[in-house]
Design a protein around this motif. Structure first.
Motif, PDB file in Angstrom:
ATOM      1  N   PHE A 322      30.886  69.871   4.871  1.00  0.00           N
ATOM      2  CA  PHE A 322      30.155  68.727   6.103  1.00  0.00           C
ATOM      3  C   PHE A 322      30.518  67.995   5.685  1.00  0.00           C
ATOM      4  O   PHE A 322      31.000  67.233   7.142  1.00  0.00           O
ATOM      5  N   LEU A 323      31.804  67.831   5.227  1.00  0.00           N
ATOM      6  CA  LEU A 323      33.156  66.659   5.194  1.00  0.00           C
ATOM      7  C   LEU A 323      33.662  66.457   6.766  1.00  0.00           C
ATOM      8  O   LEU A 323      33.553  65.814   7.078  1.00  0.00           O
ATOM      9  N   PRO A 324      33.750  67.683   7.222  1.00  0.00           N
ATOM     10  CA  PRO A 324      34.517  67.446   8.611  1.00  0.00           C
ATOM     11  C   PRO A 324      33.949  65.617   9.544  1.00  0.00           C
ATOM     12  O   PRO A 324      34.160  65.013   9.969  1.00  0.00           O
ATOM     13  N   PRO A 325      32.591  66.455  10.231  1.00  0.00           N
ATOM     14  CA  PRO A 325      31.264  65.956  11.131  1.00  0.00           C
ATOM     15  C   PRO A 325      30.753  64.448  10.334  1.00  0.00           C
ATOM     16  O   PRO A 325      31.447  63.489  10.534  1.00  0.00           O
ATOM     17  N   LEU A 326      30.819  64.347   8.713  1.00  0.00           N
ATOM     18  CA  LEU A 326      30.059  63.495   8.138  1.00  0.00           C
ATOM     19  C   LEU A 326      31.845  62.395   8.055  1.00  0.00           C
ATOM     20  O   LEU A 326      31.409  60.805   8.825  1.00  0.00           O
ATOM     21  N   CYS A 327      33.097  63.037   7.829  1.00  0.00           N
ATOM     22  CA  CYS A 327      34.260  61.676   8.323  1.00  0.00           C
ATOM     23  C   CYS A 327      34.285  61.260  10.007  1.00  0.00           C
ATOM     24  O   CYS A 327      34.845  59.827   9.795  1.00  0.00           O
ATOM     25  N   LEU A 328      34.761  62.134  10.113  1.00  0.00           N
ATOM     26  CA  LEU A 328      34.380  62.182  12.168  1.00  0.00           C
ATOM     27  C   LEU A 328      33.116  60.306  12.575  1.00  0.00           C
ATOM     28  O   LEU A 328      33.919  59.300  13.601  1.00  0.00           O
ATOM     29  N   LEU A 329      32.200  60.676  11.938  1.00  0.00           N
ATOM     30  CA  LEU A 329      31.146  59.733  12.695  1.00  0.00           C
ATOM     31  C   LEU A 329      31.084  58.842  12.043  1.00  0.00           C
ATOM     32  O   LEU A 329      30.691  57.639  12.013  1.00  0.00           O
ATOM     33  N   THR A 330      31.910  59.012  10.413  1.00  0.00           N
ATOM     34  CA  THR A 330      31.929  57.601   9.626  1.00  0.00           C
ATOM     35  C   THR A 330      32.773  56.960   9.939  1.00  0.00           C
ATOM     36  O   THR A 330      33.069  56.078   9.948  1.00  0.00           O
ATOM     37  N   GLY A 331      34.209  57.642  10.570  1.00  0.00           N
ATOM     38  CA  GLY A 331      34.604  56.641  10.853  1.00  0.00           C
ATOM     39  C   GLY A 331      35.010  56.367  12.536  1.00  0.00           C
ATOM     40  O   GLY A 331      35.816  55.092  12.131  1.00  0.00           O
ATOM     41  N   LEU A 332      33.942  56.451  12.746  1.00  0.00           N
ATOM     42  CA  LEU A 332      34.032  55.564  14.344  1.00  0.00           C
ATOM     43  C   LEU A 332      32.607  54.411  13.906  1.00  0.00           C
ATOM     44  O   LEU A 332      33.114  53.361  14.214  1.00  0.00           O
ATOM     45  N   ALA A 333      31.591  54.617  13.129  1.00  0.00           N
ATOM     46  CA  ALA A 333      30.588  53.300  11.866  1.00  0.00           C
ATOM     47  C   ALA A 333      32.290  52.953  11.974  1.00  0.00           C
ATOM     48  O   ALA A 333      31.785  51.541  12.098  1.00  0.00           O
ATOM     49  N   LEU A 334      32.796  52.904  11.235  1.00  0.00           N
ATOM     50  CA  LEU A 334      33.816  51.663  10.453  1.00  0.00           C
ATOM     51  C   LEU A 334      35.219  51.282  11.494  1.00  0.00           C
ATOM     52  O   LEU A 334      34.974  49.926  11.327  1.00  0.00           O
ATOM     53  N   GLY A 335      35.787  52.550  12.174  1.00  0.00           N
ATOM     54  CA  GLY A 335      36.280  52.492  12.985  1.00  0.00           C
ATOM     55  C   GLY A 335      35.939  51.279  14.167  1.00  0.00           C
ATOM     56  O   GLY A 335      36.819  50.419  14.532  1.00  0.00           O
ATOM     57  N   ARG A 336      35.032  51.428  14.597  1.00  0.00           N
ATOM     58  CA  ARG A 336      34.629  50.977  16.059  1.00  0.00           C
ATOM     59  C   ARG A 336      33.513  49.259  15.479  1.00  0.00           C
ATOM     60  O   ARG A 336      33.824  48.431  16.359  1.00  0.00           O
ATOM     61  N   GLY A 337      32.871  49.776  14.359  1.00  0.00           N
ATOM     62  CA  GLY A 337      31.857  48.850  14.411  1.00  0.00           C
ATOM     63  C   GLY A 337      32.263  47.598  12.880  1.00  0.00           C
ATOM     64  O   GLY A 337      32.145  46.647  13.255  1.00  0.00           O
ATOM     65  N   LEU A 338      33.639  47.774  12.306  1.00  0.00           N
ATOM     66  CA  LEU A 338      34.739  46.348  12.041  1.00  0.00           C
ATOM     67  C   LEU A 338      35.843  46.833  12.626  1.00  0.00           C
ATOM     68  O   LEU A 338      36.346  45.412  12.271  1.00  0.00           O
TER      69      LEU A 338
END
Length: 537
Positions: A322-338
């Motif tokens: 699960f790690l690759p897609p989970l980490c990419l979407l978490t990266g989007l949430a933190l990167g763009r969101g914060l």
């Protein structure tokens, strides 16, 4: 270019550093012990499945083989090799993120890669696991295809052939990558088809490259089958790669929902980040292509969920997929969101350092605290404190003669590898054929009582019995045979107790047999009693 090199080497060094506690133990997951044991057999010229039973794909053993041939400690070399692969995958994820979500500051990619490094520490990921290498192949294939796609170009035949070969190698590492491939197929059309009107034309134009990819993905598996057929071992390959999987993953086996939930709980922060990214995609993305990228990553996660349902047993390390897609979407949430709202690079770096440090401690508190106690004892003179297989091997290796056999009962087959001793059974994983799933071991099934009698008749000089679940749940008639033989023909020469820190701070939450207590027995007809006396001292 200089910045990219810095990011690349930072991920590699970061992975080695974060995963360094894994170097303390010879056994983290007993599966990896079998990879190294089979790799050592392969290095001696014995084809996998012919001298030792297992049901893992050929590629895993081929990966382990070079590490067993190095002049340095193969366990340490394999763990460092796995750490380098984790670092490479984290870097590739940062590049994938830059293609899916263009970001001049690389915040999304850095978070995604850092998340991969940190959460590889959970769910048994510090071991030499198949999923670590499977993920590397899958992410590499995705990166190669995305590069022309984001430029509006169609991947060429040569590129798709190479990608197919990479994914074919991944199948020979772990077959579950097929579910990643299905997600990639869906993602390819999602990312390259702006509107429904373009579907038919895109399908026609993509058909030949996709067929090329599919054909090349079969090449490694066909090559392995031909190799076994040519060498006269086709039956061994079939037993390990077809029959054993049919038995072990049979549809009558219930799905382990609770085990799956516990494995997911270890990844809770990035699951939360993923949900936030999916729900907030409207505000986090800048155009339709990025929205389609979020849809693709969501489908990838759904495909892996279906994979876990198909596999049914929910082993903790399965969830590393699960790690690759989970980490990419978490990266989007933190990167763009914060992070994107922090104007200065130093502020972003400080935030990531604090967040990363907190997360590392939350994810890996137990192995980190465990390591402090174990290192303290080893520096104080107890060379292999906490590592039972190493302690047993250190005592036995100087005593074993070329013709001596060693029999290990339980989940510590690494002792065979560490001592170089000959195993009296092909069923080295536990020391006996599987009681619950006949044929699950990867070779023709033998009744455990028959195999136990054959082993005992071979009179192994030493027998190691792990005080664990395998011995306690052994079929009564088989355990009685073993106990009676130990009572009349062997003498107990040493007990290796479990280090107290294994109870206070378990190194692994779910699987960790490297510290389990064992009893060591020696055959009573040994001409010279001195070795036993030395062990007792």
């Amino acid at each position: 270019m200089r910045y990219e090199s810095f990011v690349f080497f930072s991920f590699i060094l970061g992975a080695i550093l974060l995963r360094s506690p894994a170097l303390l133990y010879s056994v983290l997951n007993y599966d990896e012990s079998m990879y190294l044991l089979m790799g050592a057999e392969f290095a001696r010229g014995h084809m996998p499945y012919t001298t030792v039973c297992d049901l893992k794909p050929f590629g895993l053993f081929a990966l382990a083989t070079p590490f067993t041939m190095l002049p340095v400690d193969p366990v340490i070399a394999a763990r460092i090799g796995a750490s380098v692969i984790v670092g490479l995958t984290a870097w590739m994820l940062s590049r994938v993120a830059a293609l899916l979500f263009p970001d001049g500051r690389r915040a999304i990619g850095i978070v995604a890669g850092l998340g991969y490094l940190i959460f590889s520490l959970a769910d048994g990921g510090m071991a030499f696991q198949g999923e670590i290498f499977q993920n590397a192949c899958a992410v590499l294939a995705l990166l190669l295809v995305l590069r022309p796609v984001v430029r509006g170009e169609r991947p060429g035949m040569a590129l798709m052939a190479g990608v197919g070969l990479i994914l074919g190698i991944a199948i020979q590492i772990k077959q579950s990558v097929i579910f990643d491939m299905l997600a990639f197929l869906a993602g390819y059309f999602i990312l390259t088809t702006p509107t429904f009107r373009d579907v038919t034309a895109n399908l026609r134009a993509s058909l030949k490259p996709l067929i090329m990819l599919g054909v090349m993905a079969l090449v490694p598996t066909i090559g392995v089958i031909l190799l076994y057929a040519i060498t006269g071992n086709a039956d061994a390959w079939f037993a390990a790669n077809v029959e054993a999987h049919r038995v072990f993953y049979g549809i009558t086996r219930p799905i382990s929902w609770d085990a799956g939930f516990r494995a997911m709980s270890e990844q809770a922060p990035i699951w939360i980040g993923t949900v936030v990214a999916a729900v907030s995609a409207r505000w986090l993305t800048v155009d339709g292509r990025e929205k389609r990228a979020v849809l693709f990553l969501t489908i990838w996660i759904v495909a892996v969920i279906l994979c876990q349902i198909f596999l049914r047993i929910a082993s903790d390390h399965y969830f590393l997929q699960f790690l690759p897609p989970l980490c990419l979407l978490t990266g989007l949430a933190l990167g763009r969101g914060l992070l994107i709202h922090l104007p200065r690079r130093r502020a972003r770096a400080a935030f990531l350092a604090v967040l990363g440090g907190i997360t590392v401690y939350a994810v890996a508190k137990h192995p980190l605290m465990h390591s402090i106690y174990i290192v303290k004892d080893r520096l104080a003179g107890d060379a292999w404190a906490g590592d039972t297989p190493r302690r047993v091997a250190a005592d036995l290796k100087p005593l074993l003669q070329p013709d001596d056999k060693l029999y290990v009962v339980g989940f510590q087959p690494a002792i065979y590898f560490l001592t170089g001793a000959e195993s009296p059974t092909r069923f080295s994983f536990t020391g006996l054929p599987n009681f619950d799933y006949p044929g699950r071991d990867g070779c023709p099934w033998v009744d455990p009582a028959v195999e136990m009698q054959r082993i005992l008749d071979s009179r192994p000089r030493f027998i190691v019995v792990e005080d664990g679940i395998f011995y306690r749940e052994m079929r009564e008639d088989v355990r009685r045979m073993l106990d009676r033989n130990l009572e009349y023909n062997y003498r107990k020469v040493k007990f290796y107790d479990q280090h107290p820190v294994h109870h206070e701070y378990p190194f692994e939450r779910f699987v960790m047999n490297g510290g389990a207590p064992v009893d060591l027995y020696e055959w009573t007809d040994t001409p010279d009693p001195a070795p036993a006396a030395a062990l007792q001292e």
